[in-house]
Design a protein around this motif. Structure first.
Motif, short mmCIF file in Angstrom:
data_model
loop_
_atom_site.label_atom_id
_atom_site.label_comp_id
_atom_site.label_asym_id
_atom_site.label_seq_id
_atom_site.Cartn_x
_atom_site.Cartn_y
_atom_site.Cartn_z
N LYS A 6 -1.52 -16.24 1.57
CA LYS A 6 -2.92 -16.07 1.93
C LYS A 6 -3.07 -15.24 3.21
CE LYS A 6 -7.11 -18.72 2.83
NZ LYS A 6 -7.66 -20.04 3.06
N LYS A 7 -2.19 -15.48 4.17
CA LYS A 7 -2.26 -14.72 5.42
C LYS A 7 -1.98 -13.24 5.18
CE LYS A 7 -1.09 -18.45 8.58
NZ LYS A 7 -0.22 -18.92 9.64
N LEU A 8 -1.05 -12.94 4.29
CA LEU A 8 -0.76 -11.54 3.95
C LEU A 8 -1.98 -10.90 3.31
CD1 LEU A 8 1.04 -9.06 3.70
CD2 LEU A 8 1.98 -10.05 1.59
N LYS A 63 -4.49 -10.02 5.93
CA LYS A 63 -4.04 -8.86 6.71
C LYS A 63 -4.21 -7.57 5.91
CE LYS A 63 -0.80 -11.55 9.46
NZ LYS A 63 0.59 -11.95 9.67
N CYS A 90 -6.60 -4.54 7.23
CA CYS A 90 -6.02 -3.22 7.49
C CYS A 90 -6.52 -2.16 6.50
CB CYS A 90 -4.49 -3.28 7.47
SG CYS A 90 -3.79 -4.28 8.80
N ALA A 93 -0.38 -3.62 7.07
CA ALA A 93 -0.45 -5.08 6.91
C ALA A 93 0.93 -5.69 6.66
CB ALA A 93 -1.41 -5.43 5.77
N LEU A 94 1.74 -5.01 5.86
CA LEU A 94 3.09 -5.51 5.58
C LEU A 94 3.94 -5.53 6.86
CD1 LEU A 94 3.90 -3.79 2.17
CD2 LEU A 94 3.43 -6.23 2.59
N TRP A 133 2.74 -5.78 9.93
CA TRP A 133 2.13 -6.85 10.72
C TRP A 133 2.61 -8.21 10.22
CZ3 TRP A 133 -3.91 -7.70 10.54
CH2 TRP A 133 -4.27 -8.74 11.39
N HIS A 134 2.63 -8.40 8.93
CA HIS A 134 3.03 -9.69 8.35
C HIS A 134 4.52 -9.97 8.56
CE1 HIS A 134 2.41 -13.15 5.83
NE2 HIS A 134 3.47 -12.83 5.11
N LYS A 135 5.33 -8.97 8.40
CA LYS A 135 6.78 -9.15 8.54
C LYS A 135 7.13 -9.52 9.97
CE LYS A 135 11.19 -8.49 7.38
NZ LYS A 135 11.90 -8.97 6.24
N LEU A 193 4.97 -10.71 12.20
CA LEU A 193 4.00 -11.71 12.65
C LEU A 193 3.01 -11.14 13.66
CD1 LEU A 193 6.24 -14.90 12.83
CD2 LEU A 193 4.79 -14.13 10.95
N ASN A 223 9.97 -3.07 7.63
CA ASN A 223 9.70 -3.46 6.24
C ASN A 223 9.82 -2.21 5.37
OD1 ASN A 223 8.08 -3.84 3.78
ND2 ASN A 223 7.55 -5.82 4.66
#
Length: 157
Positions: free
Chosen positions: A2-4, A7, A11, A65-66, A68-70, A72, A127
């Motif tokens: 969900k957080k991904l 993001k 983005c 976003a990827l 950012w997610h990777k 954190l 990533n």
């Protein structure tokens, strides 16, 4: 997951909205000045640019976003490189279409291309998928750089 998704939404929407704003700011020049300058036979039709840029802005957003997610938290260097290349992206349209400075736009797009490469390398270290998502953008800007240079050559006074 969900957080991904959040993001990606943040983005992608940001990239797309800024790209749309840039497109609207140059629409008048495309209908007027750009229509009358000399372009190579292989210049894409005007209708193609909107769909291509929509896809590219969405891919850039997902890529960011990827990363950012990777990580954190967005890694400072990757974020700075992304912002620089994105600002150069938006400035190119203004220089080329609004200011009608084809030569300056060529120099600017060459700088943008460099920062896209640096951003993609930076993303790859964080990533790999994010870096791969930047490749269509990189290839399109390579093409656009050659096109810009050719239009500059064809319209030199």
């Amino acid at each position: 997951m969900k957080k991904l998704a959040v993001k990606i939404l943040i983005c992608s929407t940001t990239c797309l909205l800024l790209g749309i704003a840039s497109g609207y700011s140059t629409a008048g020049a495309i209908k007027n000045w750009y229509q009358y300058i000399v372009k190579p036979d292989w210049n894409p039709p005007n209708w193609l640019f909107g769909p291509v840029w929509t896809i590219l802005y969405l891919l850039m957003g997902v890529s960011l976003a990827l990363v950012w997610h990777k990580a954190l938290v967005l890694p400072k260097k990757a974020l700075i490189l992304f912002i620089i290349q994105f600002i150069l992206n938006l400035l190119w349209s203004y220089i080329f279409f609004n200011k009608q400075q084809i030569g300056y736009a060529f120099v600017e797009i060459a700088c943008m291309l460099l920062f896209i490469v640096l951003t993609t390398i930076s993303f790859y270290r964080i990533n790999k998928t994010a870096a791969y998502l930047m490749l269509p953008y990189l290839f399109w800007v390579c093409f656009a750089t050659v096109l810009n240079g050719t239009i500059w050559y064809l319209n030199k006074s």
